[in-house]
Design an enzyme around this catalytic site. Sequence first.
Site, PDB file in Angstrom:
ATOM      1  CB  THR A  16       1.011  10.229   1.130  1.00  0.00           C
ATOM      2  OG1 THR A  16       1.793   9.293   1.092  1.00  0.00           O
ATOM      3  CG2 THR A  16      -0.238   9.604   0.625  1.00  0.00           C
ATOM      4  CE  LYS A  37       3.154   3.886  -0.343  1.00  0.00           C
ATOM      5  NZ  LYS A  37       3.998   4.870  -0.334  1.00  0.00           N
TER       6      LYS A  37
END
Length: 238
Positions: A16, A37
């Site tokens: 991330t 995502k």
Amino acid sequence: MPVLVVTGTGTEVGKTVTTAALAAAALTAGRSVAVLKAAQTGVRPDERGDADEVARLAGAVTTAELARYPDPLAPATAARRAGAAPVRPRDVAKAAAGLAAGHDLVLVEGAGGLLVRFDEAGGTLADAARLLDAPVLVVAAAGLGTLNTTALTARELRGRGLVPAGVVIGSWPGAPDLACRCNLADLPVAAGAPLLGAVPAGAGALDPAVFRARAGGWLAPELAGVWDAGVFAAAHPA
């Protein structure tokens, strides 16, 4: 590349934060960026997810999240336990293609490693990348054991007709040990793809303005940065 799929060699490798660095560098280069995502697990509806964290660190990106499930498990398992519909590779591909129509770069972040199951049919991030015909950036750990997981990930990508765009070390320690230093030379060999960056450990805790200013220094020119693998390796001799 309008769409870049970002996978990890496993969980907790810095995927991330690396995605945030990619977004920040692209924004600095004047590109419009969207972050997708595919499936967020282990987060309640009122909590911030990975896409939110990317936006906090990187700045003005468009974010999208296809589904979230409360249990910190593989998406297929978490969806089943929640009694919710799973995310399927075609859903990821459709969403990414839609975002690509209005952005210069779409970053698709997976969940865990490349072959984590999204649905009961065994669909994975690799399947979504294949539908998109998109390159895949591999985020790897720095230390002992990373050569095996990186080689397996790259082999699986090629076996599916996918292109490993390169490898980024997702959390480079402040005091790298011998294995970390040797891996600077060995990781691109294991992956059969270039080493394209090293994000320092703890980068996600930086002030967002500092993060954005430094992100390009962690990534190679292929990823809109100025990082040089040869210079970095020379500064960390084995």
